[in-house]
Design a protein around this motif. Structure first.
Motif, PDB file in Angstrom:
ATOM      1  N   UNK A  40      19.449  10.541 116.587  1.00 26.04           N
ATOM      2  CA  UNK A  40      18.632   9.337 116.667  1.00 26.04           C
ATOM      3  C   UNK A  40      18.412   8.793 115.255  1.00 26.04           C
ATOM      4  N   UNK A  41      17.704   7.720 115.167  1.00 19.04           N
ATOM      5  CA  UNK A  41      17.477   7.065 113.877  1.00 19.04           C
ATOM      6  C   UNK A  41      16.684   7.922 112.893  1.00 19.04           C
ATOM      7  N   UNK A  42      16.035   8.961 113.411  1.00 17.87           N
ATOM      8  CA  UNK A  42      15.245   9.842 112.559  1.00 17.87           C
ATOM      9  C   UNK A  42      15.941  11.180 112.277  1.00 17.87           C
ATOM     10  N   UNK A  43      17.190  11.350 112.718  1.00 18.40           N
ATOM     11  CA  UNK A  43      17.901  12.605 112.487  1.00 18.40           C
ATOM     12  C   UNK A  43      17.999  12.872 110.985  1.00 18.40           C
ATOM     13  N   UNK A  44      17.606  14.061 110.534  1.00 15.07           N
ATOM     14  CA  UNK A  44      17.568  14.375 109.099  1.00 15.07           C
ATOM     15  C   UNK A  44      18.912  14.173 108.408  1.00 15.07           C
ATOM     16  N   UNK A  45      18.886  13.441 107.298  1.00 16.51           N
ATOM     17  CA  UNK A  45      20.049  13.224 106.431  1.00 16.51           C
ATOM     18  C   UNK A  45      21.252  12.625 107.162  1.00 16.51           C
ATOM     19  N   UNK A  46      21.007  11.908 108.246  1.00 17.00           N
ATOM     20  CA  UNK A  46      22.042  11.230 109.023  1.00 17.00           C
ATOM     21  C   UNK A  46      23.068  12.193 109.633  1.00 17.00           C
ATOM     22  N   UNK A  47      22.628  13.426 109.910  1.00 15.57           N
ATOM     23  CA  UNK A  47      23.500  14.394 110.584  1.00 15.57           C
ATOM     24  C   UNK A  47      23.261  14.332 112.088  1.00 15.57           C
ATOM     25  N   UNK A  48      24.354  14.436 112.852  1.00 17.03           N
ATOM     26  CA  UNK A  48      24.232  14.469 114.305  1.00 17.03           C
ATOM     27  C   UNK A  48      23.513  15.742 114.724  1.00 17.03           C
ATOM     28  N   UNK A  49      22.734  15.621 115.803  1.00 13.05           N
ATOM     29  CA  UNK A  49      22.013  16.752 116.357  1.00 13.05           C
ATOM     30  C   UNK A  49      22.443  16.959 117.806  1.00 13.05           C
ATOM     31  N   UNK A  50      22.432  18.220 118.216  1.00 13.95           N
ATOM     32  CA  UNK A  50      22.890  18.568 119.559  1.00 13.95           C
ATOM     33  C   UNK A  50      21.952  19.580 120.198  1.00 13.95           C
TER      34      UNK A  50
END
Length: 133
Positions: A40-50
Motif C-alpha cells: 500500500x502507499x504506506x509500505x516501508x521504503x516502497x517494498x512490496x508486502x505479502x
C-alpha cells in the motif's frame, strides 16, 4: 555418516487402486503457499508486502514399468473422477498420505526399450507426513 536414505523399496498405494508395482521413480512435489500482495502507499521504503494465503498440496507423479492391469485400473480411476487416498511409504518407515485424483496418464513405448507409464495424482486438501517409527 550421512543421514540419506536409499529410495529402493519405496512403495505407492491407492485405497482402491492397490499397490502400484514396478515403480521406477516417485516425485512428491509442488506444495506451494499462495502469496497475497498487501502493499500500500504506506509500505516501508516502497517494498512490496505479502501475507500467506491458501496452500496447494501439489501433485504426486510416478513412473513405472507398464503393467496392463495397473494401467487399466488407473485409467478407470481417472474416468471415475473420484478422489482416492494415496500413500507413499519410504524404506525408513516414513510416509506421505493424501487424497487426490488421477489427473494425468501417459506412457512411452520405445523401439528398443521397455514400455513405461507416467501417472500424475493431483492432491486435494491437506496431506500428512508421518516420520514412522
Amino acid at each position: 555418516m550421512s543421514g540419506a536414505t536409499h529410495g529402493y523399496g519405496t512403495t505407492f498405494k491407492g485405497s482402491s487402486a492397490g499397490i502400484i508395482g514396478e515403480l521406477i521413480s516417485i516425485t512428491i512435489g509442488g506444495l506451494t503457499v499462495d502469496m497475497i500482495e498487501v502493499s500500500n502507499m504506506d509500505s516501508p521504503d516502497a517494498y512490496k508486502e505479502f501475507i500467506a494465503g491458501m496452500i496447494d498440496a501439489g501433485e504426486i507423479t510416478f513412473s513405472g514399468n507398464y503393467i496392463k492391469a495397473t494401467f487399466s485400473s488407473l485409467k478407470d480411476a481417472a474416468d471415475g473422477r473420484e478422489a482416492e487416498d494415496w500413500t507413499v511409504t519410504f524404506p525408513d518407515g516414513a510416509s506421505w498420505k493424501g487424497s487426490g485424483y488421477v489427473s494425468g496418464i501417459s506412457g512411452t513405448s520405445p523401439n528398443d526399450d521397455k514400455i513405461t507409464a507416467d501417472i500424475t495424482i493431483k492432491l486435494t486438501g491437506k496431506p500428512e507426513f508421518s516420520a514412522g517409527a
